[in-house]
Design an enzyme around this catalytic site. Structure first.
Site, PDB file in Angstrom:
ATOM      1  N   LYS A   1       0.846  -1.198   0.000  1.00 48.59           N
ATOM      2  CA  LYS A   1       0.000   0.000   0.000  1.00 48.59           C
ATOM      3  C   LYS A   1       0.880   1.247   0.000  1.00 48.59           C
ATOM      4  CE  LYS A   1      -3.919   1.753   2.757  1.00 48.59           C
ATOM      5  NZ  LYS A   1      -4.788   1.423   3.908  1.00 48.59           N
TER       6      LYS A   1
ATOM      7  N   SER B   1      -9.702   1.114   3.016  1.00 48.10           N
ATOM      8  CA  SER B   1      -8.911   1.953   2.146  1.00 48.10           C
ATOM      9  C   SER B   1      -7.819   1.210   1.374  1.00 48.10           C
ATOM     10  CB  SER B   1      -8.234   3.051   2.976  1.00 48.10           C
ATOM     11  OG  SER B   1      -7.354   2.478   3.922  1.00 48.10           O
TER      12      SER B   1
ATOM     13  N   SER C   1      -9.551  -1.394   7.258  1.00 49.78           N
ATOM     14  CA  SER C   1      -9.061  -1.240   5.876  1.00 49.78           C
ATOM     15  C   SER C   1      -8.269  -2.399   5.295  1.00 49.78           C
ATOM     16  CB  SER C   1      -8.229   0.029   5.766  1.00 49.78           C
ATOM     17  OG  SER C   1      -9.083   1.126   5.683  1.00 49.78           O
TER      18      SER C   1
HETATM   19  N1  GLN Z   1     -13.146   2.894   6.555  1.00 48.29           N
HETATM   20  C1  GLN Z   1     -12.553   3.346   7.784  1.00 48.29           C
HETATM   21  C2  GLN Z   1     -12.329   4.846   7.712  1.00 48.29           C
HETATM   22  O1  GLN Z   1     -12.644   5.396   6.733  1.00 48.29           O
HETATM   23  C3  GLN Z   1     -11.304   2.577   8.071  1.00 48.29           C
HETATM   24  C4  GLN Z   1     -10.096   3.130   7.441  1.00 48.29           C
HETATM   25  C5  GLN Z   1      -8.870   2.351   7.744  1.00 48.29           C
HETATM   26  O2  GLN Z   1      -8.908   1.288   8.371  1.00 48.29           O
HETATM   27  N2  GLN Z   1      -7.741   2.896   7.326  1.00 48.29           N
HETATM   28  O3  GLN Z   1     -11.841   5.432   8.616  1.00 48.29           O
END
Ligand code: GLN
Length: 484
Positions: free
Chosen positions: A75, A152, A176
């Site tokens: 990532k 994400s 994420s």
């Molecule tokens: N979807 C969650 C958010 O938008 C989790 C994001 C993540 O785990 N980086 O904060």
């Protein structure tokens, strides 16, 4: 050869049945062929081919490292020395880090290497990979309609699901790694908070963030976790806890293990197909000799609001460093204040600004006690709830997401509805617990569904042990078979 698991690839490379150079070329061709998925932000093709050549030589001379010659993806949130790292943001569009994150360093030390840096929601904020400055990512499972891969870590999920790399690294602050894994039909493991060093990760919510493997199999996640885990003096929250041989727990009997089914996870709006999938999962574990126990986690219903106070608070503090002076993008302005304001106005996308505003609001003098302090108190209650449940069960089984992947154009337009995607995953981050998502089946529309297991702190081996039973019973179809 591109659809082999990490463990199979490792063994075939070591026994010289395949070479790292031919494997790398094969992935590079596929990445080119599926360019429209927009999986990578930056490619490292030359570096990868060079590393592959060196790996083949090492293997030939019997000096292979643990993951020698394996092409991976990471990532674009992990700092990679000399390779652009953007965190999916215009703010870091041209940022070249001067040092390497601990997780990527550990991976490189095993002889594995990266084909590229994967696309992601801007600063890891999102659940659909639609907030990236570098464009949306398409889920390889898309047929008539184009689906989101989840977020994400959507680029990492799509890269693994579509066989553009052997395995990938994501990061998980509120789900994420697990949510995109569920949406894309792969395995995603979030380790215990502190299991892996956060050094060199672009920070989002520092008390929640963890790196995690995104793989084709549960055993792969175990093998990958082993190399990225461990104490690091550069991260004061990393743990000295011993690292078991996670891989040896794949396929181990689960006879006598107690599996908790938390009733609070039957939220409104959850699809029937997910409830069925959950029920099937519990039945498989029962047939394999585990005991299924209904449990209650009374504070779980507060997890989402608590997360959406704590994560933005930490984000607003962490993102204060992007001021146009120290890193990346800078906009013009007459005064220094104008430079700050213009840089942040132009450099951050809408979702990131929303989080910063929420964070600064709940941390402001007049609201701190009402929101932030209260959220921290409830965080303790949620954690206590888990600790007491784990006296009577070994792991918890829940769905990973309340729905399957949605199509572009059908995504929730209201941010709060989008946040509901994280309802089952944020609890593990709030309590610092390890959790895994395992792909189970496809719904009526041919979209992947996953189940989540949550274990006590530093018991990732239980996730591997129980997860591999789910995986064996599920016989989840491979993307290639399902999409032909
Ligand atoms: N979807 C969650 C958010 O938008 C989790 C994001 C993540 O785990 N980086 O904060």
């Amino acid at each position: 050869m591109y659809d082999l698991s990490l463990c199979e690839t490792r063994d075939k490379l070591k026994s010289k049945k395949i070479s790292s150079v031919e494997l790398t070329k094969c992935f590079l061709e596929r990445i080119d062929k599926f360019r429209n998925w927009n999986t990578f932000i930056t490619m490292c093709a030359d570096k990868a081919l060079d590393a592959a050549q060196k790996a083949d030589k090492k293997i030939a001379s019997g000096q292979a490292g643990e993951l020698e010659g394996i092409p991976l993806a990471i990532k674009d949130l992990f700092l990679t020395k000399g390779i652009r790292t953007t965190a999916g943001s215009k703010m870091l569009e041209n940022f070249i880090p001067p040092y390497e994150s601990t997780v990527s360093k550990k991976i490189l030390e095993t002889g594995a290497f990266f084909l590229g840096k994967t696309n992601m929601d801007e600063f890891a904020m999102g659940s659909a990979n639609i907030t990236s400055y570098f464009g949306k990512v398409i889920n390889p499972w898309s047929k008539d309609k184009k689906l989101v891969p989840g977020g994400s870590s959507g680029g990492s999920a799509a890269a693994v699901a579509g066989h553009l790399c052997v395995a990938a690294i994501g990061s998980d602050t509120g789900g994420s790694v697990r949510q995109p894994a569920a949406f894309s039909g792969i395995v995603g493991l979030k380790p215990t908070y502190g299991r892996c060093s956060r050094y060199g990760m672009v920070a989002f919510g520092s008390s929640l963030d963890q790196a995690g493997p995104m793989t084709k199999t549960v055993k792969d996640a175990a093998a990958f976790l082993k190399v990225i885990a461990g104490y690091d003096e550069k991260d004061s929250t990393s743990s000295r806890e011993k690292i078991p041989d996670f891989e040896s727990f794949a396929g181990k009997s689960i006879k006598g293990l107690r599996i908790g089914i938390p009733k609070e996870y039957r939220v409104d709006g959850i699809s029937d197909e997910i409830i069925n999938c959950w029920r099937n999962g519990a039945n498989w574990l029962k047939e394999a000799g585990a005991e299924i126990i209904d449990v209650s986690l009374q504070y779980s219903k507060y997890a989402l609001p608590v997360y959406y106070i704590i994560a933005p608070s930490e984000a607003s503090a962490n993102l204060a460093r992007f001021d146009g002076v120290r890193y990346g993008f800078r906009a013009a302005g007459e005064t220094i204040d104008e430079v700050y304001a213009n840089t942040r106005e132009e450099g951050f996308g809408e979702e990131v600004k929303r989080r910063i505003l929420i964070g600064t609001y709940v941390l402001s003098a007049g609201h701190y006690d009402a929101y932030y302090t209260k959220a921290q108190r409830i965080r303790q209650l949620i954690t206590q709830d888990f600790l007491s449940i784990f006296k009577s069960v070994d792991v918890l089984l829940t769905p990973t997401t309340p729905t399957s992947a949605f199509a572009f154009g059908e995504e929730p337009t209201n941010p709060v509805t989008m946040y509901l995607n994280d309802v089952f995953t944020v609890t593990a981050n709030i309590a610092g617990l390890p959790a895994i998502s395992v792909p189970i089946n496809l719904d009526r529309q041919g979209r992947p569904l996953g189940l989540q297991l949550i274990a006590p702190h530093f018991r990732e081996e239980l996730l591997v042990q129980v997860g591999s039973v789910l995986e064996k019973e599920a016989c989840f179809p491979k993307w290639k078979e399902a999409c032909q």
